[in-house]
Design a protein around this motif. Structure first.
Motif, PDB file in Angstrom:
ATOM      1  N   GLU A  11      67.863  43.208  57.350  1.00 20.87           N
ATOM      2  CA  GLU A  11      68.012  44.318  56.400  1.00 20.87           C
ATOM      3  C   GLU A  11      66.668  45.007  56.173  1.00 20.87           C
ATOM      4  O   GLU A  11      65.604  44.456  56.455  1.00 20.87           O
ATOM      5  CB  GLU A  11      68.583  43.828  55.073  1.00 20.87           C
ATOM      6  N   LEU A  13      64.500  47.549  53.191  1.00 16.12           N
ATOM      7  CA  LEU A  13      64.447  47.861  51.765  1.00 16.12           C
ATOM      8  C   LEU A  13      64.165  49.351  51.602  1.00 16.12           C
ATOM      9  O   LEU A  13      63.204  49.872  52.161  1.00 16.12           O
ATOM     10  CB  LEU A  13      63.353  47.041  51.077  1.00 16.12           C
ATOM     11  N   SER A  91      68.372  46.991  49.193  1.00 16.06           N
ATOM     12  CA  SER A  91      68.470  46.700  50.623  1.00 16.06           C
ATOM     13  C   SER A  91      69.602  47.474  51.295  1.00 16.06           C
ATOM     14  O   SER A  91      70.564  47.888  50.656  1.00 16.06           O
ATOM     15  CB  SER A  91      68.685  45.201  50.833  1.00 16.06           C
TER      16      SER A  91
END
Length: 201
Positions: A11, A13, A91
């Motif tokens: 992921e 941010l 995220s």
């Protein structure tokens, strides 16, 4: 950078709209209102053009396509931003980021090409008013949308697949509210020369 700094990224941010918890509800309502007005306004244009036979002209055909593209571009970025305003986490998944990159490239490029096509349409209307209906036939209008769309889809796919080849370090913070190809490339640990050449090309 050495292999020890690389990680399997699951992921990214995204940047926070605000860190002040008291401002979050206000900003959520503000952005949601703007988003809904954008969707409803553009949807009204599309419905008006499609329902009124007097508006079945090249200018309104291009305008309705531009409105539809604007709906799609807004929907690509704003809902995720609204979710992140409400959530504790900022995220976005790796797959979600790649998908967002692809659709932002497609719809932003399509908006630009539609504006260029609309400028050409106005040029023909002003400079060749007597031959306007002969030049701007429905088949040409469709071609002026479909040909750039095909090129844009291929281009966006190439950029997305090139991002897929990159490896990323532990720093995966994107300084925007959505995944943008240039910002994601800047986070890569691997060589990005080919990606940058493709972007400039």
């Amino acid at each position: 950078m050495g292999p020890s700094n690389k990680t399997a990224v699951s992921e990214f941010l995204l940047m926070q709209v605000t860190e002040d918890p008291e401002l979050k509800p206000f900003l959520f309502i503000l952005f949601l209102s703007i988003y809904l007005v954008t969707i409803l306004g553009n949807l009204l244009i599309v419905l008006a053009v499609s329902s009124d036979s007097h508006l079945h002209t090249p200018m309104y055909f291009f305008l309705s396509n531009l409105s539809f593209t604007d709906i799609c571009l807004s929907t690509t970025t704003i809902p995720k931003m609204l979710v992140n305003i409400q959530a504790q986490s900022q995220s976005i998944t790796y797959a979600g980021c790649l998908t967002q990159i692809y659709f932002v490239l497609v719809f932003a490029s399509l908006e630009s090409s539609l504006l260029a096509v609309m400028a050409y349409d106005r040029y023909v209307a002003v400079c060749h008013p007597l031959r306007y209906t002969v030049i701007m036939k429905p088949c040409l209008c469709s071609l002026l949308i479909l040909l750039p769309l095909f090129i844009i889809i291929v281009d966006a796919l190439v950029h997305s697949l090139m991002v897929l080849q990159l490896t990323f370090c532990t720093d995966v913070e994107i300084p925007l509210f959505f995944c943008e190809v240039v910002q994601v490339i800047k986070l890569a640990c691997s060589d990005t020369l080919v990606n940058n050449i493709l972007i400039y090309f």
